[in-house]
Design an enzyme around this catalytic site. Sequence first.
Site, PDB file in Angstrom:
ATOM      1  N   HIS A  31       0.921  -1.253   0.002  1.00 55.46           N
ATOM      2  CA  HIS A  31      -0.153   0.163   0.165  1.00 55.46           C
ATOM      3  C   HIS A  31       1.032   1.209  -0.023  1.00 55.46           C
ATOM      4  CE1 HIS A  31       1.044   0.265   4.287  1.00 55.46           C
ATOM      5  NE2 HIS A  31       0.475  -1.036   4.446  1.00 55.46           N
ATOM      6  N   HIS A  34       4.111   1.515   2.197  1.00 57.73           N
ATOM      7  CA  HIS A  34       5.175   0.661   1.522  1.00 57.73           C
ATOM      8  C   HIS A  34       5.758   1.464   0.505  1.00 57.73           C
ATOM      9  CE1 HIS A  34       2.853  -2.920   3.300  1.00 57.73           C
ATOM     10  NE2 HIS A  34       3.961  -3.144   3.613  1.00 57.73           N
TER      11      HIS A  34
END
Length: 289
Positions: A31, A34
């Site tokens: 997501h 990250h």
Amino acid sequence: MLSVHSIADLRLCRAQAQGPLGFVPTMGALHAGHGHLIDLARAASASVAVSIFVNPIQFNQSEDFVRYPRPLEADLAFCAARGVDIVFAPAAEEIYPQPQLAFVEVERVSLHMEGRFRPGHFRGVATVVLKLFQIVHPDRAFFGEKDAQQLAVIRRMARDLNLPVEIVGVPTVREPDGLALSSRNRHLSAEERAVAPRLYQALRAAELCIAAGETEAEAVKRAAHAVLAAEPGMRVEYLEIADDAEMQPVECVAGPVRVAAAVWVGRTRLIDNVRCVSTVHPANSSIQL
């Protein structure tokens, strides 16, 4: 972008990669949080490697391991769009070809909070991170502060074991309503998602309490619990105030601390924390062992 699944192939890619190498270890279901880690690694490194591996030995509940999302194709596209050079996505049998008998234990730092409610979790985390470091040989590794205790465990492991890798902590990325980004958020129903930001609101209440000069940890926790108690759909597993380095619960708030909590919303467990700095002199603090 090179996507590899074996240790042998990863090591061939690593030998050809330009240095320094930035590394972002993940369990996939990537997501924007990250993505922020990857972007920082990209800005600070000549090459970037990302691992995608759902580590079985860090789950103390088999149901949680089974439920963990594994959208590999979407994750590979996510990494390619952000300029990742190498993705290492091994099977469990590649990392654990035989029953694991050697483990890494980071004592003291792993004792409370997550360590109390998830026995064996940090042993599994530290072990797999050390294995990944030995495989990838990064110059820098990037970890989010949402998992503040995990970050403290890895920093202490790297220091105590003289690992030649710089551990870089990155502030938590949040939704506009304050909810910390997490792969587990996708398990929340619409009703549960509406409830979830209450966790961050409680942590902010604690932060404001400390900023106003409160030094008694129990008083700060009461302020946070009052916010959580207003939401019947949320069950508190723990809410603790710990020193920022060794994650030991404190009785008196002095210097930098983490206010950390884990709550259940339906079947989904959410964790979050905020770093607070008190102006009280550290000599006036006490640590509860």
